[in-house]
Structure formats: C-alpha cells, structure tokens
Design an enzyme around this catalytic site. Structure first.
Site, PDB file in Angstrom:
ATOM      1  N   TRP B 114       0.806  -1.223   0.000  1.00 40.98           N
ATOM      2  CA  TRP B 114       0.000   0.000   0.000  1.00 40.98           C
ATOM      3  C   TRP B 114       0.831   1.261   0.000  1.00 40.98           C
ATOM      4  O   TRP B 114       1.813   1.378   0.716  1.00 40.98           O
ATOM      5  CB  TRP B 114      -0.892  -0.023   1.255  1.00 40.98           C
ATOM      6  CG  TRP B 114      -1.516   1.294   1.558  1.00 40.98           C
ATOM      7  CD1 TRP B 114      -0.950   2.329   2.252  1.00 40.98           C
ATOM      8  CD2 TRP B 114      -2.806   1.758   1.155  1.00 40.98           C
ATOM      9  NE1 TRP B 114      -1.815   3.387   2.319  1.00 40.98           N
ATOM     10  CE2 TRP B 114      -2.960   3.069   1.652  1.00 40.98           C
ATOM     11  CE3 TRP B 114      -3.850   1.190   0.440  1.00 40.98           C
ATOM     12  CZ2 TRP B 114      -4.128   3.817   1.441  1.00 40.98           C
ATOM     13  CZ3 TRP B 114      -5.011   1.937   0.243  1.00 40.98           C
ATOM     14  CH2 TRP B 114      -5.132   3.236   0.744  1.00 40.98           C
ATOM     15  N   ASN B 116       0.162   5.756   0.011  1.00 42.69           N
ATOM     16  CA  ASN B 116      -0.749   6.882  -0.139  1.00 42.69           C
ATOM     17  C   ASN B 116       0.009   8.196  -0.401  1.00 42.69           C
ATOM     18  O   ASN B 116       0.739   8.274  -1.378  1.00 42.69           O
ATOM     19  CB  ASN B 116      -1.859   6.962   0.916  1.00 42.69           C
ATOM     20  CG  ASN B 116      -1.412   6.951   2.352  1.00 42.69           C
ATOM     21  OD1 ASN B 116      -0.814   5.975   2.808  1.00 42.69           O
ATOM     22  ND2 ASN B 116      -1.713   7.994   3.103  1.00 42.69           N
ATOM     23  N   ASP B 117      -0.105   9.192   0.434  1.00 44.98           N
ATOM     24  CA  ASP B 117       0.374  10.544   0.107  1.00 44.98           C
ATOM     25  C   ASP B 117       1.842  10.605  -0.335  1.00 44.98           C
ATOM     26  O   ASP B 117       2.701   9.978   0.270  1.00 44.98           O
ATOM     27  CB  ASP B 117       0.280  11.458   1.336  1.00 44.98           C
ATOM     28  CG  ASP B 117      -1.108  11.523   1.940  1.00 44.98           C
ATOM     29  OD1 ASP B 117      -1.273  12.296   2.898  1.00 44.98           O
ATOM     30  OD2 ASP B 117      -2.002  10.802   1.472  1.00 44.98           O
ATOM     31  N   ARG B 240      -2.218  18.641  10.926  1.00 49.07           N
ATOM     32  CA  ARG B 240      -1.289  17.776  10.208  1.00 49.07           C
ATOM     33  C   ARG B 240      -0.886  18.316   8.840  1.00 49.07           C
ATOM     34  O   ARG B 240      -1.493  19.231   8.305  1.00 49.07           O
ATOM     35  CB  ARG B 240      -1.894  16.375  10.051  1.00 49.07           C
ATOM     36  CG  ARG B 240      -3.269  16.331   9.405  1.00 49.07           C
ATOM     37  CD  ARG B 240      -3.814  14.901   9.458  1.00 49.07           C
ATOM     38  NE  ARG B 240      -5.147  14.802   8.865  1.00 49.07           N
ATOM     39  CZ  ARG B 240      -6.290  14.983   9.526  1.00 49.07           C
ATOM     40  NH1 ARG B 240      -6.266  15.298  10.816  1.00 49.07           N
ATOM     41  NH2 ARG B 240      -7.454  14.870   8.908  1.00 49.07           N
ATOM     42  N   ASP B 241       0.177  17.704   8.309  1.00 47.10           N
ATOM     43  CA  ASP B 241       0.672  17.933   6.949  1.00 47.10           C
ATOM     44  C   ASP B 241       1.330  19.302   6.763  1.00 47.10           C
ATOM     45  O   ASP B 241       0.844  20.130   5.979  1.00 47.10           O
ATOM     46  CB  ASP B 241      -0.460  17.760   5.916  1.00 47.10           C
ATOM     47  CG  ASP B 241      -1.256  16.482   6.122  1.00 47.10           C
ATOM     48  OD1 ASP B 241      -2.446  16.464   5.762  1.00 47.10           O
ATOM     49  OD2 ASP B 241      -0.694  15.509   6.645  1.00 47.10           O
ATOM     50  N   ASP B 328     -10.858  16.736   3.554  1.00 42.50           N
ATOM     51  CA  ASP B 328     -11.067  15.442   4.188  1.00 42.50           C
ATOM     52  C   ASP B 328     -12.503  14.958   4.000  1.00 42.50           C
ATOM     53  O   ASP B 328     -12.749  13.758   3.833  1.00 42.50           O
ATOM     54  CB  ASP B 328     -10.750  15.582   5.683  1.00 42.50           C
ATOM     55  CG  ASP B 328     -10.575  14.253   6.380  1.00 42.50           C
ATOM     56  OD1 ASP B 328     -10.692  14.218   7.620  1.00 42.50           O
ATOM     57  OD2 ASP B 328     -10.323  13.241   5.708  1.00 42.50           O
TER      58      ASP B 328
END
Lengths: 173, 632
Positions: B114, B116-117, B240-241, B328
């Site tokens: 897997w 993701n970002d 976050r981020d 989100d």
C-alpha cells in the site's frame, strides 16, 4: 397499625428507590451506547452487541467500535470454521463457493479486522475502508451460493456487524 | 355515690398529646403515599418501552450514502470514505492475467503493498527524490512508514530502503505526511506529522544524516521532537501535513498547517528562524466555512507573466499565490488563485466565489493529497498526486498492491484565462514515446464511432484536436442548461456533444472508457464546455467503483478543443486545453486487457459533425526497479 403502615410504606419506598438507583445509568435514555447506536442502521443489533460486553460501559465511541470489531473477529472465525467443515463434508456443488468463502473470510480476519483495529484511533477513514470490505466479503461469500447458501445466518451476522461497525467509525470521521 | 366519674379519668400511662398526634400522623401518611406513588411512576417511566429509535425518521438513521450506488448515472454525492459501499455486489472472478495487467508500466508505484500521500519531493545533487506513505506489510493501509525512491528524470525511478519508521513516541502511531524545505545554505529540513503514542497529531523535524549523500539514504529525527503541538483551540486530531517553508521579507521562515474549527477549514501559519522553535501567528492565513478539515495544504507562488516555476519564497509584482487543500470530507483536492499579503500573512482569493474548497479542483477524478515542489534544476514547479484504487480492498489484497502516483506535472499560471493553473505531464515522459501514428482530418458524423488502427492500446500517449464546424455550432438553437459530467455520461446525447476518444475498450465495446467534450449552449447564447471521463461501462466487474468524472473547461474564442491522454494500464490521465482541466481515472477491465484493448474516436452529438486530428504514440515501460546497490 399506623406504625406498621408507615414502616411498610418506608420499606417499599426504599426498595423502589434502590432499584431506581441501580437501573438509572444503564437505562438512561441518552447514554453513549444509545446515542451511538442511533447513528447506525441496525440499532437493536448495535445495542445488544455492545451491552452484552462489560467494557462498553466505560468505552468512548472508538472503544465501542473496537468492541464490535472484536465481535466480528469471533463471528468471522466461526464462519470460517463452518466453511471448512462443510468443505470436508465434500459436497461437490458447494466446493467452488465454499473455497471462495475461505478466501473472503481469511481476508476479513487477516486484513480487514487488523486494519480497523489499527486505524480506528489514528486514521478512522481507513478503519472504515476495512469494514466496508468486511461487509462486502461476507456478502460476496453469500452471493457465491446463488441462493442456496448453507451459511446464510453466519454471513448475514458478519455483514450486519460490519455495517454497524462502519457506521460507528463514521461518527469519528 | 358517683362511680361513673371514675371511668373518665385519663389513665396515667397515656401521653397527654394523644389527640394532637392524629393530624401529624395523617400528614406523614399522605407524604409517604405521595413519595411512594411518585417513585412508582418514576420507576415505570424509566423502564418504559425503548422504541424511540423506531420513531426516528429513516433519513436520520440511514443517510443517503447508505443506498447502494446506482448502476447507472451517478449523482455527485459527497462522500467522506475512500471507498463506496459495495453492498451485495459479488466480487468479480479475476484471473491472474487480468490482475497482473493492472500494474502500470511508467507510473511510480512501489513493487508491492500500500502507498498513499507523496512526501517531501525535492531535487538534490542530480537526483529527484520522492518519499511516500507506505505500508511495508500489506496492500491495505497500516503500519505507515516513509518509503523512498530516486530518479534522474522523474520517470525512471529506483526504489530505496524505507527512510523512516514509527519508532519514537512522537510518531509511534504513524509517520505521516510532510514536506521538505531547501535552505539557502544547502541544508535540507523535513517537517512531518507524527501520530503520537496517545494518538495526538504533532509536527516533527527530520533531516538527512549526510548531505553529501546524493541518495539521502538516512534521515535523522531531531531529538527535541515534537517541534509543534496542537495549539489551544485546535483539536488534537486536526493538526497535520506541514508545508514547505518560505521566507518572508523580515527574514523569518513561515510554515502552513491545515486544520479546522467546527466545519470551517483553515490554514494556520507558524513562524521560525531556526526550524526548532516555532511561533503560531495570530489568526489564520485563510478560512472557508463549510469546507471541513484541510489536509495536505500547499501554498506556492506562480508567475503571471513567465513560464518558469518559482521558488516557494519568491514574491513581488507579477506573482499570484496558489492555496490548495485536500478536503477530508470529500476526498477531493481544491485550489484557488489569490494574493498573499506578506506583512500580515494573509491570503485572499481572486474570486471569493471560487475560494478554496468551493471552486476549482486540481484534478476532477480519483486524486488526492497532492503536493508541489520547486525543481531548481529546471526551474519548474512540479506537482505530485496520489491516485488510490477504486476497486475493492479484497481485490488489492489479491493483487498484492494498491495505489500509484501521477506522472509528475508542471504547474504554471494560465495567462490566457487568468483564472486557472495549467498542469502538464513533465516533458521527460515524452522520452518513452515510440511508433507514432497520425490521423488527420477524421470526419465524425453525428452518432459515429471510428476504430483507431493502432498496434496496441494499453500504453499510449495521445494528443487530439477536435473541431466543430463554426456555422453548425452557431446554428444549434437549443439551450442546454444544467449539464454535469457526473449526472450524464457518454450515452447522454446533446446537440453539441459528447465527442472524443474511447480508450481501454474491447472490440465489441462491452467495456469502454470514453473521454470527451460536451458543449452546451446557455441562455445568453454563450457556450460552456465540459470535459468528462466516463467509467460507468469501463469494467464488467461490479465491485469496482465507476463514476463519470469531470468539470467545466474554459475555452477561449478561436481555440480548438484539445485533449491529451496518458493511458497506462489501470490509470488514464486526461488533460483538456493544455491542462486547464484534468481528470485521472482508474480502470479495471476484464475484457479490454493486453492485446484485446482497443481505442476509438466517437461523436455522439446529434446536431454537429466533428473533425478530429490526433497523434498516438505507444509508450515504453519505465522499468521502475530497486536501486542497483550490488552493481556498484
């Protein structure tokens, strides 16, 4: 006689008062389990599943979700056991779909449930994915029999619980 | 003698107040009875029927998203989950051939499991770097670490060992998304979100152990982490981020972090001089009500005159700033162009109607968590985007992997419209082109479909131009309002559309993926052009999530309609008008795989003919593989 009437009334009153005190927290109309389960499409299943687990009384919403996931783990294991038992019984017509069900339930137990357990407090959106998949897996196992499933009750139990778990997790999103 | 008198004498042992006690006793008795009665009533009420949930209207208990998705036209329902509820849809019986075919030939993806970002993209000592959210153990999300890969050309990637794992209390529940800042003195600062052992989101600092290592193999976590924790008023799970930092006119660095207050999405700004201690600036850089949590905020300048990208710190005349957020609540990336006030650290959109989260999308398809970086090697602003799967988790576990990244795209300001950015695959991808075939002036009458005579149709780069006869266009009188890619599809015919390309189809069109334009005439006599990708019939598999994606694309007077498609097995990236509107699609055919895949031109409009000219290249594989350490 007046004396004993007072005593009797007092005693009766005390009994009622006591039973009220004992019942209140659980039967209060808006405890967390009730408000959580109202946000799922299967209120009765949600409520009875959670209330039969002692940990639910002190759990937060994520904790309630984890309880349902735990129950799914148990039901999925049962279903997998039953599937394997039926495979050993050797009915050739059931062999194909039963083998599929083995894969679906192994996926639920080895992937979907751990994903939900890991993600529910940190990144609930992935826990939701896991439960969507679990519901689909149980549904697909059932579909594979084309209407003549020997394990409908077990499949539906897992699927319905996954639907409930997903709904609880969505509250956390 | 009066003996009767003696009977009326009170007996000495009887209390004298006897006659007074009778009323008190009565009151006590009544009081107790009332108490009893009320407690009885209360007792009954508490144990009353618990059928309240049955009285709750269905719409409260069963939100719209519970309904299984319709097999036909989709409503554009906002959906917080990455995957749709697939209900009783049985899993398709995939063969190994079909599943193996889905792996891409020239898009970045790890060898398995897997992803993701995208994280901290940068260029250093001749190498482009990408780190990414990675699960080393499974094809579904979990145990998130930072995977790592390098390339000299953004296309031919080489996998490197995992760079960061959740091994400190400040990231033990996840080493999440972050960005890199390249300092003028050559240092590299990486800021990333850690999910602590208590599930609190904090920001952490990491840096390369050895800056003279071109591969930046080892990252060190600052021992004073975390360097930012959720401030008062911000939720512990709403922080976050962190972005790439930029330096202000006062010489101090700024970093932006997305968050929310109730349902208002916001961008917080922190200031620092040393990257270890931070000060939260008052207020927010920007906020948009109703947009929910802003993930993966990105903030960068674009030149309104030049074609080059700009370093993140650049500011001045002839510059606009893009503010971007991943919503989100919708799992969609939105952006807006605006002006950055460096004195107050506030950003204002050019058009409040097209503010962040309510206006333009970065990509109208399956696309999330995008992030740009400044490529100082070629002076470009480069955009990465995570493309998840739209099949089921079960499918991903079967095939052993999930997710790809887009081909990195250059981002520039669209000078011609002034309202959009233009995204375009980096020119390095053109190095994979071979065996081009041209088709010129293909006439497509209304309702026609023309097969493209090409050798193979699974790895393609197609550029196409469509011309609608001007007279015919103006001759169409009917007004067409309310068109929407997601509620229509290629089967919905209008006077002026749809027309375009069909890819990943089998020869009998059981499975097909149309990518097309649809022109609608509005009441004022003007035209709106839509660009859509229709997945509804892209696969016979029922558990695959199939939608029609797309949006409006601005078309200026005198412009021809152009589209470019990159087809790479289970991913199609579609660009309209030079990248004004972009759609990424995931496609999982059961029939249109390998040699059975075909491509077509089509015109399903009723009122106009269309002339198409196109060039089709086959694309070589990029042979993405592990870094050959042994060969050194």
């Amino acid at each position: 006689m007046g004396n004993s009437l007072i005593s009797l009334s007092l005693a009766f009153f005390l009994v009622i008062l006591l039973s009220l005190t004992i019942q209140s927290p659980v039967s209060a109309q808006n405890d967390l389990i009730t408000t959580t389960c109202k946000q799922t499409p299967l209120f009765q299943l949600c409520s009875s599943t959670l209330r039969s687990n002692l940990q639910s009384e002190s759990a937060d919403v994520a904790g309630l979700g984890l309880i349902v996931v735990e129950v799914i783990k148990g039901k999925a294991s049962e279903a997998l056991g039953q599937v394997r038992k039926l495979l050993r019984a050797g009915n050739p017509q059931l062999k194909g779909p039963l083998n599929q069900c083995v894969t679906f339930y192994k996926t639920i137990l080895e992937a979907d449930v751990p994903e939900a357990e890991q993600a529910i407090r940190g990144v609930p959106k992935f826990a939701e994915d896991g439960m969507v998949d679990a519901a689909a897996g149980a549904g697909s196992c059932e579909e594979g029999f084309g209407g003549k499933s020997p394990i409908t009750a077990m499949n539906m139990a897992v699927k319905d619980l996954a639907v409930v778990a997903r709904a609880i997790i969505r509250i956390l999103l | 003698m009066d003996t009767n008198l003696s009977s009326y004498t009170r007996l000495p042992d009887q209390p004298t107040a006897a006659p007074n006690r009778r009323p008190v006793k009565a009151i006590a008795g009544i009081f107790l009875s009332i108490l009893l009665l009320s407690s009885l009533v209360a007792f009954i009420l508490n144990n009353g029927p618990r059928d309240a949930p049955n009285n709750v209207p269905k719409s409260q208990v069963l939100p719209e998203t519970w309904m299984p998705p319709s097999r036909g036209v989709e409503q554009g329902v906002s959906e917080k989950a990455f995957r749709e509820y697939s209900g009783m849809d049985p899993e398709y019986n995939w063969t190994n051939t079909m599943l193996a075919w889905q792996r891409t030939a020239f898009h970045f993806q790890p060898q398995k499991n897997w992803m993701n970002d995208p994280n901290a993209p940068l260029f250093h000592m001749g190498w482009y770097h990408i780190w990414y959210q990675y699960n080393p153990d499974s094809a579904i999300w979990g145990n998130i670490t930072w995977g790592h890969a390098v390339s000299t050309d953004l296309i031919h990637w080489l996998h490197l060992p995992i760079a960061m794992v959740p091994d400190h209390w400040f990231d033990s529940n996840g080493v999440w998304t972050g960005s890199a800042t390249l300092l003028p003195d050559g240092q590299i600062v990486i800021l990333y979100t850690g999910d602590t052992d208590d599930y609190v989101q904090v920001q952490n600092l990491a840096y390369p152990a050895n800056l003279s290592d071109p591969l930046l193999l080892d990252l060190v976590k600052y021992e004073g982490n975390p360097i930012m924790v959720p401030p008062p008023g911000i939720g512990m799970k709403d922080f976050r981020d962190p972005t790439t930092a930029w330096v202000g006119p006062d010489g101090k660095w700024r970093v932006a972090i997305g968050s929310k207050v109730n349902t208002t999405g916001i961008t917080l700004v922190y200031q620092t001089t040393n990257f270890t201690s931070y000060e939260l600036l008052e207020g927010v850089m920007h906020a948009v009500p109703g947009t929910g949590m802003w993930e993966c905020v990105d903030f960068y300048p674009v030149s309104t005159t030049g074609r080059n990208g700009l370093d993140t710190s650049v500011n001045g005349p002839g510059i606009k700033h893009v503010l971007k957020a991943s919503l989100d609540d919708e799992k969609k990336d939105f952006y807006a162009l605006g002006t950055y006030d460096t004195i107050n650290d506030k950003w204002t959109p050019d058009d409040p109607e097209l503010d962040v989260g309510v206006g333009l999308r970065v990509d109208y398809g399956k696309y999330y968590a995008s992030k740009t970086f400044y490529d100082h090697n070629k002076q470009r602003r480069i955009l990465w985007g995570w493309i998840g799967e739209t099949d089921s988790e079960y499918d991903d576990l079967m095939k052993g992997w999930a997710s790809v990244q887009t081909i990195p795209r250059t981002v520039v300001f669209d000078v011609k419209t002034g309202t959009n950015i233009l995204q375009w695959p980096v020119e390095e991808v053109e190095e994979l082109r071979r065996n081009s075939i041209e088709f010129n002036g293909v006439e497509l009458a209304p309702g026609s479909i023309v097969p493209l005579n090409i050798r193979s149709a699974t790895q393609l780069d197609i550029t196409a131009t469509f011309e609608v006869d001007k007279e015919a266009l103006e001759g169409v009188l009917e007004v067409d309002v309310g068109y929407n890619c997601s509620t229509a599809g290629a089967g919905v015919r209008g006077a002026l559309g749809p027309f375009g390309l069909i890819v990943l189809a089998d020869h009998s069109l059981f499975e097909l993926t149309p990518v097309y334009f649809y022109i609608s005439k509005d009441v004022g006599g003007g035209y709106k052009t839509f660009f859509c990708a229709d997945e509804i019939r892209s696969s016979l598999a029922l558990e695959v999530n199939k939608k029609v994606h797309g949006g409006m694309v601005p078309v200026l007077d005198g412009e021809k309609l152009t589209m470019r498609l990159l087809v790479d097995h289970s991913i199609v990236e579609s660009f309209a008008q030079g990248g004004r509107t972009v759609i990424t699609s995931r496609i999982y055919p059961t029939k249109a795989v390998d040699g059975a895949a075909r491509a077509f031109l089509f015109n399903n409009a009723t009122g106009v003919s269309v002339t198409a000219s196109l060039t089709v290249w086959e694309m070589k594989s990029a042979y993405i593989k592990p870094y050959p350490f042994d060969d050194i």
